[in-house]
Design an enzyme around this catalytic site. Structure first.
Site, mmCIF file in Angstrom:
data_model
loop_
_atom_site.group_PDB
_atom_site.id
_atom_site.type_symbol
_atom_site.label_atom_id
_atom_site.label_comp_id
_atom_site.label_asym_id
_atom_site.label_seq_id
_atom_site.Cartn_x
_atom_site.Cartn_y
_atom_site.Cartn_z
ATOM 1 N N SER A 182 0.785 -1.231 0.000
ATOM 2 C CA SER A 182 0.000 0.000 0.000
ATOM 3 C C SER A 182 0.818 1.284 0.000
ATOM 4 C CB SER A 182 -0.950 0.018 1.207
ATOM 5 O OG SER A 182 -0.220 -0.032 2.420
ATOM 6 N N HIS A 210 -5.844 -3.726 -1.727
ATOM 7 C CA HIS A 210 -5.635 -2.693 -2.749
ATOM 8 C C HIS A 210 -5.693 -3.258 -4.163
ATOM 9 C CE1 HIS A 210 -4.616 0.844 -0.259
ATOM 10 N NE2 HIS A 210 -4.194 -0.062 0.600
ATOM 11 N N LYS A 241 -12.310 0.329 0.305
ATOM 12 C CA LYS A 241 -11.467 1.027 -0.670
ATOM 13 C C LYS A 241 -12.223 1.135 -1.993
ATOM 14 C CE LYS A 241 -7.170 0.071 1.745
ATOM 15 N NZ LYS A 241 -7.782 -0.373 3.004
#
Length: 395
Positions: A182, A210, A241
């Site tokens: 990340s 991610h 996210k």
């Protein structure tokens, strides 16, 4: 001297070293432009990759769920907290990830905490093989487990092989890695990890927080990106996210997921995710299942921004992802960049400093989204050119 004076002293020391984190407060919906402290600024540090956090269909789904189910789940999943919404989301997530089953948690952090600590416990004949730059939630999951761990060097498959060889006689060997790292945007070499896992009869657990909504067909993640669906045992994901909501999950073989429902502590001892959040997540998954237009737009924006910054001479490291680390190396300079971007250019971009990253690797981490326009991103490129020259960082 008061018994808490040391706290004031440590805070002052953080400020002197450029390690004090300024927490900005948003006064608007999450999006490409936000209101922070009464000021409209371009948001370049959100994980809202696809712009779904304020998507009309997702907001409508949450509102409908409140009207139909109320606000709270009211209990843990194993007592009276499992609603048909939870089951529907788990089924949709499993289908989306091309896995047999999924288990839903309150957050991605809890997903790692619960699953990792349940898969290997203190006193068992086993070991975790953990990537050097793994997320804090993975580290805390192993801590909660109490089982031994060995750390292999970042992206270093020779070191992983060496550690597997040293632990080949263990009954359980669990390789745990982030899929996308990340802070740097680089990818785990998953095909090589899987090959070593097969050679040493090890379990592979991937944190795809991610990767979802970014990599693979329709944003299915890093396992789909490398076409390893039948090779990776567990895929952890977050809904906070790219999906734009809140929550986490682990997908994998049906029996293994059933085991986690019996053993994962956050699933057993914390209230179930709330109905509006679950309904919103269902809507987000449906949007991605139907179309990958947002994923394509995200990558188009990513290539535009990263090319512009590299052309100026900025080092973006080894990123292969929309995560765009603009390396400044110096903690105080990174804090100055963040402050001046906000005050002089109306750009919201936080400095990333120790302990989030090692000392001497301070950066501004930019995150383009599908909701940004090319005009937005050109503002960023121009600001980094101007500020880079004013500070003397760019010659």
């Amino acid at each position: 001297m008061g018994k808490l004076d040391w706290i004031r002293e440590e805070l002052e020391e953080l400020k002197k070293k450029g390690l004090y984190v300024t927490i900005r407060v948003l006064q608007s919906a999450q999006g490409p432009w936000v209101i922070v402290n009464g000021k409209k600024v371009l948001n370049m540090c959100s994980n809202n990759y696809l712009g779904l956090a304020a998507h009309p269909k997702i907001k409508e789904a949450a509102i409908r769920a409140i009207l139909d189910y109320g606000v709270g789940a009211g209990a843990v999943r194993t007592i009276a907290g499992t609603m048909d919404l939870h089951v529907e989301l788990e089924e949709k997530l499993a289908k989306f990830k091309k896995r047999e089953a999924a288990i839903l948690f309150q957050s991605g952090y809890n997903a790692n905490l619960g699953a990792i600590s349940a898969l290997l416990r203190k006193g068992e004949d086993g070991v975790f093989l953990s990537e050097e730059l793994n997320h804090a939630s993975i580290i805390d999951g192993m801590r909660l487990s109490g089982a031994p761990k060995v750390i292999y060097k970042h992206l270093d498959m020779e070191d992983l092989k060496k550690k597997l060889e040293e632990n080949k006689d263990k009954k359980k060997k669990i390789i745990v890695t982030d899929g996308v790292f990340s802070m740097d945007g680089d990818l785990a070499p998953l095909p090589e990890i899987v090959e070593l896992a097969e050679q040493y009869d090890a379990i592979v657990y991937v944190d795809d927080a991610h990767g979802e909504g970014v990599l693979g067909s329709h944003g299915r993640g890093i396992v789909d990106h490398f076409n390893l669906h039948d090779k990776v045992d567990f895929e952890m994901g977050t809904l906070s996210k790219a999906f734009g909501v809140i929550g986490g999950y682990v997908a994998g073989p049906e029996e293994a997921i059933e085991y986690l429902k019996q053993r994962a502590r956050p699933f057993l001892f914390s209230s179930a995710p709330n109905p509006p959040d679950v309904a919103a997540a269902i809507a987000a998954v449906e949007i991605l299942q139907k179309s990958d237009d947002l994923v394509k737009k995200l990558w188009d924006n990513t290539h535009f921004l990263q090319k512009g910054l590299r052309d100026l001479g900025y080092d973006l490291g080894n990123t292969k992802h929309p995560i765009t680390p603009v390396m400044l190396y110096d903690e105080k300079l990174a804090q100055e960049f963040s402050r001046r971007l906000f005050e002089e250019y109306n750009i919201f971009a936080q400095a990333i400093v120790y302990p989030t990253v090692p000392l001497g690797t301070a950066r501004i981490r930019l995150e383009p989204s599908a909701a940004h326009t090319k005009e937005d991103l050109k503002l960023v490129i121009d600001a980094f050119e101007d500020l880079g020259r004013k500070t003397g960082f760019l010659k």
